[in-house]
Design an enzyme around this catalytic site. Structure first.
Site, PDB file in Angstrom:
ATOM      1  N   SER A 271       0.740  -1.024  -0.017  1.00 24.31           N
ATOM      2  CA  SER A 271      -0.008  -0.079  -0.088  1.00 24.31           C
ATOM      3  C   SER A 271       1.018   1.211  -0.019  1.00 24.31           C
ATOM      4  O   SER A 271       1.704   1.378  -0.826  1.00 24.31           O
ATOM      5  CB  SER A 271      -0.982  -0.011   1.203  1.00 24.31           C
ATOM      6  OG  SER A 271      -2.020   0.889   0.952  1.00 24.31           O
TER       7      SER A 271
ATOM      8  N   ASP B 108      -8.546  -4.301  -6.768  1.00 24.98           N
ATOM      9  CA  ASP B 108      -8.004  -3.545  -5.476  1.00 24.98           C
ATOM     10  C   ASP B 108      -8.971  -2.207  -5.288  1.00 24.98           C
ATOM     11  O   ASP B 108      -8.795  -1.457  -6.250  1.00 24.98           O
ATOM     12  CB  ASP B 108      -6.554  -3.446  -5.463  1.00 24.98           C
ATOM     13  CG  ASP B 108      -5.867  -2.978  -4.155  1.00 24.98           C
ATOM     14  OD1 ASP B 108      -6.450  -2.090  -3.352  1.00 24.98           O
ATOM     15  OD2 ASP B 108      -4.730  -3.394  -3.782  1.00 24.98           O
TER      16      ASP B 108
ATOM     17  N   HIS C  21      -7.365  -5.653  -1.105  1.00 26.70           N
ATOM     18  CA  HIS C  21      -6.408  -4.844  -1.028  1.00 26.70           C
ATOM     19  C   HIS C  21      -4.958  -5.771  -1.102  1.00 26.70           C
ATOM     20  O   HIS C  21      -4.601  -6.061   0.004  1.00 26.70           O
ATOM     21  CB  HIS C  21      -6.630  -3.633   0.042  1.00 26.70           C
ATOM     22  CG  HIS C  21      -5.535  -2.734   0.203  1.00 26.70           C
ATOM     23  ND1 HIS C  21      -5.080  -2.171  -0.760  1.00 26.70           N
ATOM     24  CD2 HIS C  21      -4.834  -2.119   1.211  1.00 26.70           C
ATOM     25  CE1 HIS C  21      -4.183  -1.064  -0.725  1.00 26.70           C
ATOM     26  NE2 HIS C  21      -4.000  -1.155   0.791  1.00 26.70           N
TER      27      HIS C  21
END
Length: 530
Positions: free
Chosen positions: A243, A469, A499
């Site tokens: 991320s 995602d 994610h």
């Protein structure tokens, strides 16, 4: 993604958001310059004092996470009984004054199982920004156990996060009120209340952490990682960024291309997008995840939500949110489920397909005037424990975002952007659109419009994009690979949901990542995993 206090990385063991902001960049209005960020962000990347690079770490059994890290119990041993160890590393507060004041950075590690074939330390950053690596790595320890065959697994609380002199803003009582507020103002009065709440929150941040705010940006965190590499005794940095951790990894590779060992970036932030495009992309990403959730629900006979098509289910959700704006329902204790908190709870559950059943149940119960489950999902994203305490991840999130981003949005500019956000997502558009104002009035000027991640001369970096995602849309992986440079960015696609990809259940992805990190086998760029 670089989630904002508006969409936090719930994928990280229910850490790192909805109410503080969208990806907090903008380009109008806002903020006074304290004069220090430019010094912190332009000093030579090699300006590390020799005495700090030579410091010895005192590894000890890990304590329980403190309140800023999210509280809880001390980490349990890994399979086979391996213990987690914790320590602290000193780093310059300001790399422009490397012999000046230092900050303590909290560290955690688990030793490699096969010391004879040990490669080095594999450093993790789990995103946010604002996620505590010290608290998060043990919760995922077994997921990365294959990598512990040849690496010490290492993570850290970046400066401003958790035990690393965590940024402090509002207290718990004020945060409860903050998250209950209307995050999508509809008229002049609500807009003024929104701005007043934001101004009060920022004032709390400056009062409680003003001296640290200029130094918590991503460039300094990247320099900290290179100092950590030296202190750990590694010639190269072996890295796994998730991320926002992919942006941090890209900035590190730009600053220190010759120090990159084997690196993996998973759930990739698009480094080419400014604030508005980034937040708009996130609106589209969460809308895509909601589309997939509602389509799955509509085709099941046992779906608890009304509607025979995805559109009908989504229209029902939109109607529920509109009703909650006018009439909140009972939540947990004395707190109600408002429209804003319900939107946060929906976003939280969309981070992983495994939480879709909770989302279905929470929406159904909220329609029956029981908002407890959706509020609990929102709490997990906002960093609130059951006893009403908040970790510092949201405060750190906005502090890092605003230290990085030079852009600021006014109310007028935000209003002008809203139609595009509503088109991108009827459910999340208004919320993420108003989130653009997160840094308006922030006391520190930001460092860039977009980060430079070009890394000529770096070793190959494996860049993984997940087509489903919600938080870091798939296109970001291709953009990151291109910006890293030819022969550096190696793109791998995972056709999945949620994610991130490595922990998404794909044997193909795990084999590719493990083969690269453990054996140095670089996959062909363009590899696709189902």
């Amino acid at each position: 993604m670089r989630t904002s206090p508006a969409l936090r990385a719930a994928a990280l063991a229910a850490t790192v958001l909805l109410p503080l902001a969208g990806c907090s960049d903008g380009d109008d209005g806002g903020g006074t310059d304290r004069g220090t960020p430019s010094t912190a962000s332009t000093a030579s990347p090699t300006a590390t004092p020799r005495k700090l690079a030579a410091q010895k770490l005192d590894w000890q059994p890990c304590p329980a996470p403190n309140e800023a890290q999210g509280s809880g119990t001390a980490p349990s041993p890994l399979p086979g009984g391996a213990a987690w160890e914790c320590s602290f590393m000193d780093a310059p507060l300001d790399y422009g004054d490397p012999d000046g004041r230092t900050v303590e950075l909290a560290l955690i590690r688990a030793a490699a199982r096969n010391q004879d074939r040990r490669i080095g330390s594999l450093v993790f950053n789990f995103g946010g920004p604002g996620a505590s690596g010290v608290a998060t790595l043990p919760s995922f320890g077994t997921a990365y156990d294959s990598l512990r065959t040849r690496y010490d697994l290492v993570s850290f609380d970046p400066r401003g996060v958790g035990r690393s002199e965590g940024v402090e803003c509002s207290d718990d009582e004020a945060l409860d009120a903050w998250y209950q507020r209307d995050g999508t103002p509809d008229d002049a009065g609500e807009e003024q209340a929104f701005v007043d709440d934001l101004t009060s929150y920022i004032a709390d941040c400056e009062e409680n952490s003003g001296d640290e705010l200029p130094y918590v940006g991503t460039t300094n965190a990247a320099r900290d990682m290179d100092l950590l590499r030296q202190v750990l005794g590694d010639d190269k940095l072996y890295y796994f960024g998730i991320s926002y951790g992919t942006e941090l990894g890209g900035v590190y590779a730009h600053l220190f291309p010759g120090h990159v060992g084997r690196a993996v970036l998973d759930a990739v932030v698009d480094p080419t997008q400014d604030a508005e495009r980034s937040s708009l992309g996130q609106a589209e990403g969460f809308q895509l995840a909601l589309d997939n959730f509602t389509a799955d629900c509509a085709r099941r006979d046992d779906c608890r939500l009304p509607g025979t098509t995805a559109r009908e289910v989504q229209d029902w959700i939109a109607d529920l949110l509109a009703e909650l704006e006018k009439n909140p329902v009972q939540g947990l204790g004395e707190r109600e489920l408002t429209q804003t908190q319900a939107t946060t709870g929906i976003a939280s559950a969309l981070y992983s397909k495994e939480t879709w059943p909770l989302l279905e149940q929470g929406l159904d119960e909220a329609d029956g005037d029981n908002g407890g489950l959706l509020l609990a999902l929102a709490d997990s994203l906002n960093g609130r424990t059951e006893d009403g305490r908040y970790d510092n991840s949201s405060a750190a999130n906005v502090a890092v975002n605003c230290a990085d981003s030079e852009q600021r949005f006014t109310v007028e500019r935000t209003r002008a952007a809203l139609p595009a956000f509503r088109k991108a997502s009827p459910v999340f558009g208004d919320y993420l659109g108003w989130g653009l104002m997160s840094c308006t009035g922030w006391p520190v000027a930001g460092a860039w419009e977009t980060p430079d991640v070009s890394a000529p001369g770096s070793a190959p970096i494996l860049v993984i994009g997940n087509t489903g995602d919600p938080a870091t849309p798939y296109a970001g992986a291709k953009a990151m690979a291109a910006e890293l440079g030819r022969g550096v960015g190696i793109e791998l696609t995972y056709k999945g949901e949620g994610h991130g990809a490595y922990n998404g259940g794909s044997v193909c992805v795990q084999k590719a990542v493990d083969g690269y990190l453990l054996e140095g086998k670089v996959p062909a760029s363009g590899t696709v995993c189902e």
